[in-house]
Scaffold this motif. Structure first.
Motif, PDB file in Angstrom:
ATOM      1  N   TYR A 239       0.862  -1.175   0.000  1.00 21.68           N
ATOM      2  CA  TYR A 239       0.000   0.000   0.000  1.00 21.68           C
ATOM      3  C   TYR A 239       0.901   1.228   0.000  1.00 21.68           C
ATOM      4  O   TYR A 239       1.884   1.242   0.733  1.00 21.68           O
ATOM      5  CB  TYR A 239      -0.897  -0.009   1.247  1.00 21.68           C
ATOM      6  N   PRO A 240       0.702   2.277  -0.765  1.00 26.16           N
ATOM      7  CA  PRO A 240      -0.352   2.537  -1.749  1.00 26.16           C
ATOM      8  C   PRO A 240       0.099   2.255  -3.185  1.00 26.16           C
ATOM      9  O   PRO A 240       0.498   3.172  -3.886  1.00 26.16           O
ATOM     10  CB  PRO A 240      -0.601   4.025  -1.570  1.00 26.16           C
ATOM     11  N   GLN A 241       0.007   1.028  -3.597  1.00 27.92           N
ATOM     12  CA  GLN A 241       0.376   0.683  -4.965  1.00 27.92           C
ATOM     13  C   GLN A 241      -0.578   1.321  -5.967  1.00 27.92           C
ATOM     14  O   GLN A 241      -0.180   1.717  -7.046  1.00 27.92           O
ATOM     15  CB  GLN A 241       0.352  -0.851  -5.108  1.00 27.92           C
ATOM     16  N   MET A 337      -7.871   2.815   5.016  1.00 28.61           N
ATOM     17  CA  MET A 337      -6.698   3.687   5.071  1.00 28.61           C
ATOM     18  C   MET A 337      -7.049   5.135   4.716  1.00 28.61           C
ATOM     19  O   MET A 337      -6.623   6.065   5.378  1.00 28.61           O
ATOM     20  CB  MET A 337      -5.611   3.187   4.118  1.00 28.61           C
ATOM     21  N   MET A 338      -7.783   5.317   3.647  1.00 29.72           N
ATOM     22  CA  MET A 338      -8.084   6.679   3.189  1.00 29.72           C
ATOM     23  C   MET A 338      -9.550   7.054   3.337  1.00 29.72           C
ATOM     24  O   MET A 338      -9.919   8.204   3.085  1.00 29.72           O
ATOM     25  CB  MET A 338      -7.669   6.859   1.728  1.00 29.72           C
ATOM     26  N   GLY A 339     -10.375   6.109   3.718  1.00 34.28           N
ATOM     27  CA  GLY A 339     -11.812   6.379   3.793  1.00 34.28           C
ATOM     28  C   GLY A 339     -12.155   7.318   4.929  1.00 34.28           C
ATOM     29  O   GLY A 339     -11.333   7.606   5.794  1.00 34.28           O
ATOM     30  N   CYS A 416      -2.133   9.346   1.957  1.00 33.53           N
ATOM     31  CA  CYS A 416      -2.376   7.907   1.871  1.00 33.53           C
ATOM     32  C   CYS A 416      -2.441   7.296   3.260  1.00 33.53           C
ATOM     33  O   CYS A 416      -3.030   6.232   3.437  1.00 33.53           O
ATOM     34  CB  CYS A 416      -1.302   7.225   1.044  1.00 33.53           C
ATOM     35  N   GLY A 417      -1.827   7.923   4.238  1.00 32.26           N
ATOM     36  CA  GLY A 417      -1.930   7.437   5.604  1.00 32.26           C
ATOM     37  C   GLY A 417      -0.864   6.434   6.015  1.00 32.26           C
ATOM     38  O   GLY A 417      -0.943   5.876   7.108  1.00 32.26           O
TER      39      GLY A 417
END
Lengths: 458, 288
Positions: A239-241, A337-339, A416-417
């Motif tokens: 993450y974050p691919q 993660m981003m929600g 992205c967190g």
């Protein structure tokens, strides 16, 4: 893929974290979503100018009928996802947090389609300009999460040329499997949509990026893409691919310059579901009125991948999946993660909602930091996919030192967190960086106004 | 022991010291920078907190500006009259003091009055809370009560009580306006100091919607507008506005307001408590 290429890819992927995937819903077929009594369709579901309503209370609307539009270029119209009567135009809760103007439509459960948009016989024969006009009319926006209007993205300026169009199949957020299922079940449709987008862009080739943990998708996509000459690339799982810039780095080996756009390095990225929506628009004449999302988490009775009508409220979807289990802790729209956690289940599903994650209060780990306490371990710096220094940016944002913040490329942060995820003291780094971005923007506005009046004092 | 080492070293080092001493003495004469002796006095007269409210990078820059005649003696916004008098004494001029206003928070919705919509977890700062889904209060215009204005205030004139209401101490407030800029919701305004009757709500939604989120909100019912004999109150953007030039501070609107969102703030401490009781606004801003 040769070893040299493999090495290059390994070198170009930096940072990132490995959250537990929890993709239990990956074995579940896409089911049609609920048939709600009412839908709430926000007039702003994208980046850019919000729409103005073009219907009035009491009007009869059909599925796919345009109910809101804007004269601005960076905007996309919204369409009714049910047939029925317009029963309200006012502020409703919005997944973004602020209440936004939305149109409430009471469904007659007949789903009568609107004749406004018709399928095109040979979409690949259309001129690029005409494709863009139709994509705008179809209300298609980037469905990966940002919601950037697709017709703007497909508009390549005269001085730029797009070499590679990347179809983003790297669904790197935990829980979410909607894109995965769409690729598995509608691989040809996705690629046909991508071909139309490629024509509008004038791109030389299409590359589909999929994480290597989904070999079945890679196989299916390769089979479907072979005849079209579409390359399917297996990407390392991290993450974050699936973030735009990370994907370009991994696939094309190019780094988008600071403050630049993917088109500056001859690349363009579109989500799998955006490509599917383009296909649906041109071959079936249906504008963007539904999307596939994942309902998951330990607080929900039934995990599922659903094709949900835009405007269906989250509570309708949760009831459809059997309701909540235990005491609900958080309902997150998008990935974990981003929600964004919601304060009410009355919010509607919009074009960019990729998942509904329901977490139980008793199993949820809640951190209450309150204050910024950094131990300078530097893990956030190591994990930042954009080569930024999150702890420094957060420190300066915390004390409000905007002069010092100017030295860091805050705009490069895509929130992205990863930094907040890896932080051992659980600092809300992303939140502080958001504060920093806001502070810098305010400061620059103030500076500009001072320059305008010729007054040197604040 | 060879004593020659000692006296050789002493001569060499002493010679060097003498040489540098002469050089330094020469340099201090030759390259001396003329500074105004009043500069240091001025820096001493200013607050020295480098708060930046004046718009200069710090107190020294402000002092220099006064010396250069670029600014008047009341340059220090946070310091108020006292500092202006000191600066004037250093400069040897009559103290002039522009009347500065006093900060007013346009919201008195505390935890009891204003309905929360979410539980906020994160950094204790209004700017940070505002970034997350527009804050944890249902009212999207109201005060978030996490104290960003308090942190910005150079004279500690803003306090927060246990119900998350802001109280501006009007005796301490110098009207510098730093809090005005700090508030992410643009709720704070600097109003004339002698103005006692004030609207303390900034909700721009229609009445019905405003009532849902707060019990001390302006619903734009126009009762105050009708009762005002001076014609000082007008309704715009779904809230009441007082024209401070016209207002006679009679207090009729306070009696009339059904939601208690027009209050009288008293200038002196003695009168304050009694006034608040008669106005029925237990949550009015006041000093401590």
């Amino acid at each position: 893929m040769g070893w040299a290429q493999r090495m290059k890819r390994a070198l170009f992927t930096r940072g990132g974290v490995h959250p537990e995937p929890r993709k239990v819903s990956s074995i579940m077929k896409i089911f049609p979503g609920p048939n709600p009594e009412q839908v709430i369709i926000p007039l702003s579901q994208h980046i850019g100018a919000p729409c103005e309503p073009v219907v009035e209370i009491g009007d009869e609307v059909l599925v796919g009928q345009k109910i809101g539009d804007s004269a601005e270029y960076v905007s996309a119209p919204v369409h009714s996802s049910v047939s029925g009567e317009v029963t309200g135009i006012k502020k409703y809760p919005h997944p973004g947090g602020h209440d936004m103007l939305a149109i409430q439509i009471t469904s007659d459960h007949l789903d009568r389609p609107s004749p406004d948009l018709q399928p095109v016989a040979e979409p690949l024969e259309l001129a690029p300009g005409e494709i863009r006009v139709r994509v705008r009319e179809g209300g298609i926006v980037g469905m990966g999460g940002a919601g950037f209007p697709t017709h703007v993205k497909l508009d390549t300026p005269a001085d730029k040329s797009i070499e590679v169009m990347i179809v983003n199949g790297a669904e790197c957020e935990p829980y979410l499997t909607g894109d995965y299922r769409v690729m598995l079940e509608n691989s040809e449709q996705v690629l046909m949509g991508a071909k139309i987008a490629q024509r509008a862009l004038g791109a030389d080739r299409i590359v589909v990026g999929v994480e290597h943990v989904f070999p079945d998708v890679i196989r299916v996509m390769r089979e479907a893409g072979g005849p079209f000459g579409i390359e399917v690339v297996s990407l390392p799982c991290r993450y974050p691919q699936g973030a735009e810039k990370s994907l370009i780095k991994s696939i094309a080996g190019r780094e988008v310059p600071t403050g630049g756009l993917p088109r500056d390095v001859g690349a363009s990225v579109s989500n799998v579901q955006t490509c599917y929506a383009v296909y649906d628009l041109f071959y079936n004449g249906r504008p963007l009125t539904d999307r596939v999302l994942t309902v998951a988490g330990d607080g929900i009775a039934g995990t599922a991948n659903l094709r949900v009508k835009i405007g269906t409220t989250v509570s309708d979807v949760i009831d459809y999946c059997g309701g909540m289990v235990g005491e609900p802790g958080k309902v997150i729209l998008g990935g974990p993660m981003m929600g964004v956690a919601q304060y009410t289940t009355g919010v509607p599903v919009i074009k960019t909602t990729s998942g509904i994650i329901v977490l139980r209060a008793d199993t949820m780990l809640v951190e209450e930091p309150g204050h910024f306490t950094c131990i300078r371990c530097g893990r956030c710096v190591k994990r930042c996919p954009m080569n930024l220094m999150p702890y420094q940016m957060a420190s300066y944002a915390d004390i409000g030192d905007w002069d010092a913040l100017e030295r860091f490329d805050l705009e490069e942060c895509m929130e992205c967190g990863c930094c907040a995820y890896i932080c051992p003291t659980k600092n809300p780094l992303v939140q502080l960086i958001k504060v920093g971005k806001d502070g810098l923007a305010r400061r620059r506005r103030k500076m500009d106004s001072l320059v305008g009046t010729g007054d040197g004092r604040g | 022991m060879d004593w020659s080492l000692v006296w050789k070293a002493a001569i060499a080092l002493g010679g060097l010291a003498l040489l540098f001493g002469i050089l330094l003495a020469f340099a201090s004469r030759r390259f001396r920078v003329e500074t105004d002796p009043r500069l240091n006095d001025l820096i001493g007269a200013l607050l020295g907190s480098n708060c930046g409210a004046c718009g200069y990078p710090g107190c020294e820059a402000a002092a220099q500006a006064v010396l250069d005649g670029k600014d008047s003696v009341d340059v220090c916004v946070a310091g108020g009259r006292k500092v202006a008098e000191n600066v004037a004494r250093v400069m040897g001029v009559e103290p002039t003091m522009a009347e500065r206003g006093v900060a007013l928070v346009h919201c008195i919705g505390g935890l009891e009055e204003s309905v929360p919509k979410a539980i906020y977890q994160g950094i204790d700062s209004c700017a940070a809370a505002d970034k997350i889904a527009g804050g944890h209060k249902a009212c999207e215009y109201g005060c978030l009560g996490l104290g960003t204005c308090m942190a910005a205030c150079p004279v500690n004139a803003i306090a927060l009580d246990q119900d998350h209401r802001r109280w501006v101490n009007r005796d301490r407030c110098t009207g510098c306006g730093l809090c005005v800029e700090a508030c992410p919701r643009h709720l704070i305004q600097v109003v004339p100091r002698n103005q006692e009757v004030l609207v303390v709500c900034n909700n721009r939604d229609k009445g019905a919607r405003a009532r849902q989120v707060c019990s001390v909100c302006c619903t734009a019912c126009k009762k105050c507008e009708k009762v005002c004999k001076a014609g000082a109150i007008s309704i715009a953007d779904n809230r009441a506005w007082i024209d401070y030039d016209r207002c006679t501070q009679c207090g009729m609107c306070i009696e009339e307001c059904p939601n208690r969102c027009i209050v009288r703030v008293a200038p002196r401490r003695r009168r304050r408590r009694r006034d608040l009781v008669t106005a029925g606004a237990s949550s009015a801003e006041t000093g401590s």
